[in-house]
Scaffold this active site. Structure first.
Site, PDB file in Angstrom:
ATOM      1  N   SER A 136      -9.787   0.146   7.135  1.00 30.71           N
ATOM      2  CA  SER A 136      -9.279   0.194   5.767  1.00 30.71           C
ATOM      3  C   SER A 136      -8.746  -1.107   5.215  1.00 30.71           C
ATOM      4  CB  SER A 136      -8.193   1.270   5.680  1.00 30.71           C
ATOM      5  OG  SER A 136      -8.766   2.526   5.930  1.00 30.71           O
ATOM      6  N   LYS A 172       0.863  -1.199   0.000  1.00 32.48           N
ATOM      7  CA  LYS A 172       0.000   0.000   0.000  1.00 32.48           C
ATOM      8  C   LYS A 172       0.893   1.239   0.000  1.00 32.48           C
ATOM      9  CE  LYS A 172      -3.821   2.109   2.593  1.00 32.48           C
ATOM     10  NZ  LYS A 172      -4.720   1.990   3.754  1.00 32.48           N
ATOM     11  N   SER A 183      -9.462   2.355   2.918  1.00 34.69           N
ATOM     12  CA  SER A 183      -8.569   3.065   2.028  1.00 34.69           C
ATOM     13  C   SER A 183      -7.589   2.142   1.300  1.00 34.69           C
ATOM     14  CB  SER A 183      -7.792   4.135   2.792  1.00 34.69           C
ATOM     15  OG  SER A 183      -7.054   3.567   3.828  1.00 34.69           O
TER      16      SER A 183
END
Lengths: 459, 95, 472
Positions: free
Chosen positions: A162, A62, A137
């Site tokens: 997330s 990420k 996210s």
């Protein structure tokens, strides 16, 4: 081409795999997936790997997690062009075990969002239905995991949900470990007291395998737990396990069809020998307010450093510092980042601090205590991961900020309490995946993971 | 103590000057409504009676201290900087 | 100056002399290293970096708190003080807000008690270099982060000071205490900085920020008193503001209006743990505490039979001087003589040269030679006073310096010298016989030269008179 992680590891062990050819093929397939679904912010052209138990296994990271020599933006324009001079500890752990970093995945800027639509670069599209969001996210991580036609596990991150949200929306498995289980050194901060690095995989085994590599005490992070890593793939039986079902997680705010799928999942658990009982967690309703205030109070200080000095977006240095800083920050931050900075600054101001920031911390104590009391009587708590299925992009556009925040209602409490939880696909509604979350006590990832594995195996 | 539940234009401007953000008139108007809605939800916290101490982390973390020893870091601090003079970073003026 | 009601409070920032920085393992040496060479991602605020607390800096904070008679808190926290400035790499400073290491202490200065509000530790910001000007006028500004993250102790007083002189005395005392504790090095440039807050006659509070040097603090405050009294006379109101002291012009000028308390939006730093300071831990630190100046002065006075005021002069000159005294006495057991030569002569010479005992060439083993030679009458006191100067200059053993000098003249020696002068200066001698006073002065002068000032002028006058008289 091998598509499963387990088979991949077997092939490598037996010496049947040419790691270089494999890497090349992975890059090609990644590019195809990028064109279709946009999970990446940065693709690595020539990925490399060392030796170890996951030698050459494709790992995506990420984009809020620092990778040495690979651009890292946290999904924001204000870090455009930033190339970290160091690896996050979680990344160096994965590389130590042989993991091959293939790219940085798209995310809501700094973690601010539930649908990855606040990404300043690319917005990932759900492989099950490209008019729908992947969740956020860690949207890019989940997107790639769902779409990958090669072995792959994602390093993801959660502050208020997330990992769970995108895993649930894309039909993948997301593990959010205990706060402190994985080092936060090198994680670009959103809310330091709630950020956790975790994994997203196609199966429980995959996600658990990578978690074992990432975990472990790191002296560079003062909040890192002094607890050794474990083999999280050692699933056991769930016979006799005591399961609590919090009724607040099945209230009218939750889509009835989603609730129905999760209840079938719970029945599956009972057929496997677990004993289930309904419980109440009254503090659930106060999670959103308390979470957001704590998170944005911390975030608004974390984001203060982005002002066009030393790294990231920079302009020619002219004029006074206040104008220069304001100019950079106003063009570099997206709308949601600005909103959260404003609210976070407000919540900390003298005169408001006690009513907002300090009050939110007190409510967090209540939430933590509520879960702790539950885990005296139950091994795990089980509930829907999200109140809805993945929404379409046009539905998301119509959401006001407060409505968007309310989508986190089921994920925020376990995240605030820092307890480990796993989201596992449990069924479908309108052909879209539905996730079930399994929560366990601090450092009892193994309990949540084996329940997830059992449910997965019983499908 | 001021009414801690109201976000008006003046308050927004004050916060933006502290946080170094320039907003357009359109943004001020839009944020005022959006943020007021958020604050109204935050005010739900008032309903909860809290005698508890604030929690600083989800698990208790104390006394992680580092020994006083020097470990030199081999790197180039200017590696990501676009404005520097010699080995100094350039800064905008103060006033 | 008319009687004004003056209230002054100060905040002193002290750089602690730990090896590494407050929150990272870089060398904490803001000296003249190459710019930005003692840095890492943590003190440069790179994304993803995290702070780690220096244990020694916390201990030093506890030591300071104990020395200033404070209560040491049992659970202390670190906080983020958020504001934007080019010298803050994260645009917040990690400090202690809610619960600092120490609170509610005092320093007794004669009859006055100065309250110590708190002692806490925090990180120093970076160093800004103003090119072609100062903070208000520089064309460009450069940043050196070597100083960023250096551990600071902040000592805050109550507004108990009534005069700038009192503030200066306090700072000298405080500096001594800190030096004796071993937590700070007074020789290090800029290692102690002061923010002073002054209000007069119930008026607004004016803050003067970042003053270095005790003399400057006193000057800045004196200037403020003059400025503010002047304003009152003109019926102008003193504004609440922040000012900056210009050491060259010896004036203060406004930096920015302090319309409201700067809103720092403090939160607990979520990257850092709570630090527990148990009673046992604090007691063990207290037990190992070095001797404080006050205690040392008392001990010196008792052990060496010295007047307490003389002991204070030695002690407050600095720990190195007190150590020098005691080492000297161990080598040569005349505490009275040694302290006399230190206080009345050595200190003057060092001051004159702008040196401290620790960076001078003076050593106990050579210094005691001087005292011993005087005691044994090998040299006169008068000669010794001169010798001190060249000794401090060169560091050469006084015995060697005095060698070859027939330094102690007997009366016979002096008479012989004077006779020779009379013979060699016929003109002057004749004039003297004739009663001319100037001749006397000239001949005395010659005699002093010849005897290297060993003889007393009156003694010489007597001998001359006798000898001249004889020959008439």
């Amino acid at each position: 081409m091998i598509t499963g992680v387990k088979e991949y590891i077997e092939e490598v062990r037996s010496g049947n795999l040419n790691v270089d050819d494999f890497a090349h093929e992975v890059v090609e397939r990644s590019k195809t997936i990028q064109k279709k679904y946009s999970p990446f912010i940065t693709l690595v052209e020539h990925p490399t790997s060392g030796n170890g138990r996951i030698k050459g296994l494709p790992i995506s990271v990420k984009d809020s997690i620092c990778t040495k020599g690979i651009m890292t933006t946290a999904g924001s324009k204000i870090l455009d062009g930033y190339v970290p001079p160091f690896d996050a500890t979680s990344v160096s752990n994965a590389k130590r075990d042989g993991g091959m970093v293939i790219g940085k995945t798209a995310m809501d800027e700094f973690g601010f969002g539930t649908f990855s639509t606040n990404c300043a670069y690319s917005i990932p599209r759900n492989p099950h239905d490209t008019s729908r969001s992947c969740g956020g996210s860690s949207g890019g991580a989940a997107c790639l995991t769902a779409a990958a036609d090669f072995p792959h596990i994602a390093i993801a991150q959660s502050t208020g949900g997330s990992i769970t949200a995108p895993a649930a929306f894309t039909g993948t498995v997301g593990i959010t470990p205990t706060y402190g289980r994985v080092s936060r050194y090198g994680l670009i901060d959103y809310s330091n007291s709630m950020d956790k690095i975790g994994t997203i995989g196609k199966t429980v085994y995959d996600a658990a395998l990578l978690l074992s590599s990432l975990s472990g005490y790191d002296r560079l992070d003062s909040t890192s737990a002094e607890i050794a890593s474990e083999d999280f793939t050692a699933f056991g039986s769930i016979k006799g396990l005591r399961v609590g079902i919090p009724k607040e997680y099945f209230s009218e705010g939750v889509d009835k069809r989603v609730a129905k799928e999760v209840r079938s999942g719970i029945e599956r658990l009972e057929s496997l020998g677990a004993s289930c009982e309904e419980v109440s967690l009254p503090m659930t309703d106060y999670g959103i307010a308390s979470y957001y205030i704590t998170a944005i109070s911390e975030a608004s200080t974390n984001l203060a450093r982005y002002c066009g000095l030393r790294y990231g977006m920079q302009k020619e240095i002219t004029g006074d510092f206040e104008s220069y800083f304001s100019s950079i920050r106003s063009t570099g931050f997206g709308q949601e980042a600005k909103r959260r900075i404003i609210l976070g600054t407000y919540a900390r101001m003298a005169g408001f601090r006690d009513a907002y920031y300090i009050k939110a911390l007190r409510i967090r104590t209540k939430i933590i205590n509520e879960f702790a009391a539950m885990f005296k009587k139950f091994d795990v708590l089980v509930a829907p991961s999200m109140p809805i299925i993945a929404p379409t992009f046009s539905e998301i556009e119509k959401l006001s900020p407060i409505k968007a925040y309310s989508m986190d209602i089921l994920t925020v409490p376990p995240n605030m309490a820092g307890i480990p939880h796993v989201s596992v696909p449990i069924g479908k509604v309108d052909s879209m995946p539905v996730g079930m979350q399994i929560m366990a006590a601090h450092f009892k990832e193994s309990d949540a993971i084996r329940v997830a594995a059992a449910v997965e195996g019983a499908r | 103590m001021e009414d801690y539940g109201k976000i008006d234009r003046k308050m927004l401007e004050h916060i933006c000057s502290i946080a170094k953000l320039n907003l357009s008139d359109e943004e001020y108007a839009r944020y005022q409504k959006e943020l007021q809605d958020v604050i109204d939800v935050f005010r739900q916290m008032d309903k909860v009676d809290t005698q508890e101490e604030p929690s600083y982390h989800p698990i208790e973390i104390k006394d992680r201290l580092r020994d006083d020893e020097v470990i030199a870091h081999e790197w180039d601090p200017l590696c990501n900087s676009k404005s520097f003079e010699g080995r100094y970073f350039k800064s905008p003026k103060i006033v | 100056m008319a009687e004004h009601k003056i209230m002054i409070g100060i905040e002193t920032h002290v750089q602690l002399n730990t090896k590494s920085k407050m929150f990272c393992s870089d060398r904490s040496e803001p000296g003249d290293a190459e710019p930005n060479s003692n840095t890492c991602p943590v003190c440069l605020g790179f994304p993803g970096s995290k702070p780690r607390i220096n244990r020694k800096a916390v201990e030093y904070g506890i030591l300071i708190g104990i020395a200033l008679n404070c209560r040491i808190n049992s659970n202390v926290f670190f906080s983020r003080k958020a504001y934007f400035y080019p010298d803050l790499s994260k645009n917040f400073q990690i400090t202690q807000y809610e619960i600092p290491i120490a609170e509610e202490g005092y320093v007794q200065m004669g009859d006055d008690r100065i309250g110590i509000t708190r002692v806490h530790v925090e990180e120093d910001p970076a160093r800004l270099i103003y090119q072609n000007g100062d903070i208000t006028s520089a064309e460009s500004v450069l940043i050196d982060y070597n100083r960023a993250g250096v551990p600071l102790a902040e000592i805050v007083t109550e507004p108990d000071f009534k005069s700038p002189k009192q503030v200066r005395n306090f700072l000298e005392r405080l500096s001594s205490v800190l030096e004796y504790l071993g937590v700070y090095d007074p020789a290090r440039e800029m290692s102690l900085r002061v923010d002073a807050n002054i209000s007069m006659d119930g008026g607004e509070r004016v803050e003067i920020k970042n003053i270095t040097g005790f003399e400057s603090v006193e000057k800045a405050l004196n200037y403020e008193i003059v400025r503010q009294s002047g304003m009152r006379r003109m019926a102008a109101t003193v504004q609440r503001e922040t000012r900056h002291f210009n050491a060259e012009l010896k004036t203060t000028s406004a930096l920015r209006k302090k319309e409201y308390e700067e809103d720092y939006g403090y939160i607990f730093d979520p990257d850092l743990p709570m630090v527990t300071l148990s009673e046992a831990h604090v007691s063990s630190i207290k037990a190992k505490m070095p001797e404080l100046p006050e205690q040392r002065a008392e001990r010196l006075s008792k052990e060496y039979g010295m007047d307490i005021s003389r002991a204070c002069v030695i002690v407050y000159n600095g720990k190195p001087m007190a150590d020098f005294f005691e080492t000297s006495v161990k080598l040569y057991n005349n505490p009275d003589g040694i302290s006399n030569w230190i206080v009345n002569y050595l200190m003057k010479s060092l001051n004159w040269r702008g040196e401290r005992i620790s960076n001078s060439k003076v050593r106990p083993n050579t210094f005691v030679e001087l005292v011993e030679m005087v005691d044994k009458n090998e040299i006169t006191e008068r000669y010794a006073k001169e010798l001190v100067k060249s000794y401090v200059d060169t560091g050469t053993s006084p015995r060697k310096l005095a060698e070859g000098e027939k330094v102690v003249l007997t009366e016979k020696d002096i008479v012989k010298i004077v006779s020779d002068i009379i013979v060699n200066n016929k003109k002057a001698s004749d004039e003297l016989k004739a009663g001319k006073k100037e001749a006397m002065q000239f001949l005395i002068g010659e005699a002093l030269k010849q005897t290297k000032r060993q003889a007393n002028p009156n003694e010489i006058r007597e001998i001359l008179t006798k000898l001249i008289g004889k020959s008439t």
